[in-house]
Design a protein around this motif. Structure first.
Motif, PDB file in Angstrom:
ATOM      1  N   ASP A 184       7.215  -1.677  -4.322  1.00 32.93           N
ATOM      2  CA  ASP A 184       7.744  -2.528  -5.627  1.00 32.93           C
ATOM      3  C   ASP A 184       6.833  -2.204  -6.886  1.00 32.93           C
ATOM      4  O   ASP A 184       6.612  -2.471  -8.300  1.00 32.93           O
ATOM      5  CB  ASP A 184       8.125  -3.411  -5.705  1.00 32.93           C
TER       6      ASP A 184
ATOM      7  N   LYS B 200       4.756   6.591 -12.765  1.00 35.04           N
ATOM      8  CA  LYS B 200       4.523   6.172 -14.352  1.00 35.04           C
ATOM      9  C   LYS B 200       2.943   6.333 -14.301  1.00 35.04           C
ATOM     10  O   LYS B 200       2.107   5.937 -14.603  1.00 35.04           O
ATOM     11  CB  LYS B 200       5.173   5.038 -14.560  1.00 35.04           C
TER      12      LYS B 200
ATOM     13  N   ASP C 234       7.618   4.066  -9.232  1.00 34.42           N
ATOM     14  CA  ASP C 234       8.280   4.678 -10.380  1.00 34.42           C
ATOM     15  C   ASP C 234       7.381   5.937 -10.719  1.00 34.42           C
ATOM     16  O   ASP C 234       8.143   6.800 -11.719  1.00 34.42           O
ATOM     17  CB  ASP C 234       8.782   3.869 -11.316  1.00 34.42           C
TER      18      ASP C 234
END
Length: 204
Positions: A160, A116, A114
């Protein structure tokens, strides 16, 4: 090629980008005729755009690992100077760092799926560690993760983002939980020499 100058002064679109635009570029062929009073480059003008876009400078030691963020907007780098830096991939400017905490060379860095978080693996003095950093603030969000007995040579996030895999000169592979920092598997053994690279498959 002219991004840095343009971010400092938009007039460089006309003062630098147009006059120095390569001869056969669409930019030069279409727009230069519209600016007859502009500077004329007599010699040394490139025919095509240069392959090299940016030189990112700031580290004081060898750079051992680099990675793009998933959206392609940032680059993370890890160095022998014991720091991590995050760069703007479009302008080449430093956006974050130097991130400090490791006590020796940083061998591997990677973004989370992601974008982040950043994971780093090092051959920190005495205790070899892995750390996870907030990609926006630079704070350590997890770690140091300890377990390897030799240099951590490679780290990677699962698709994930829930696990990190690490490979080491201690000839083992370890898998870590990104929420708790605990190992989810016993050390994977079988290699007879140091492990230089690890990766997850797309399905995790």
């Amino acid at each position: 090629a002219f991004g840095h100058a343009i971010t400092e002064s938009v007039l460089h679109i006309y003062l630098s980008a147009l006059p120095f635009a390569p001869k056969i570029s669409v930019l030069a062929q279409h727009y230069l005729p519209q600016f007859s009073q502009n500077m004329l480059i007599q010699t040394g003008k490139e025919a095509e755009w240069p392959v090299l876009q940016h030189v990112l400078e700031g580290h004081t030691g060898y750079i051992r690992s680099v990675a793009f963020s998933p959206d392609g907007k940032h680059i993370v780098s890890g160095s022998d100077d014991k720091t991590i830096r995050v760069w703007d991939a479009e302008t080449g400017t430093a956006k974050l760092g130097p991130l400090e905490g490791h006590t020796d060379c940083i061998n591997s860095v990677a973004f989370s799926p992601d974008g982040k978080q950043i994971v780093s693996g090092s051959h920190d003095e005495t205790i070899r560690t892995i750390r996870v950093w907030d990609a926006a603030t630079g704070t350590v969000t997890l770690g140091p993760l300890e377990g390897h007995t030799e240099w951590v040579s490679s780290v990677a996030f699962s698709p994930d983002g829930k696990h990190i895999v690490s490979g080491s000169y201690d000839k083992t592979i370890r898998v870590w939980d990104t929420e708790t920092g605990t190992m989810t598997l016993d050390p994977l053994e079988g290699h007879t020499d140091y492990i230089s690279s690890v990766a997850f498959p797309p399905h995790g």
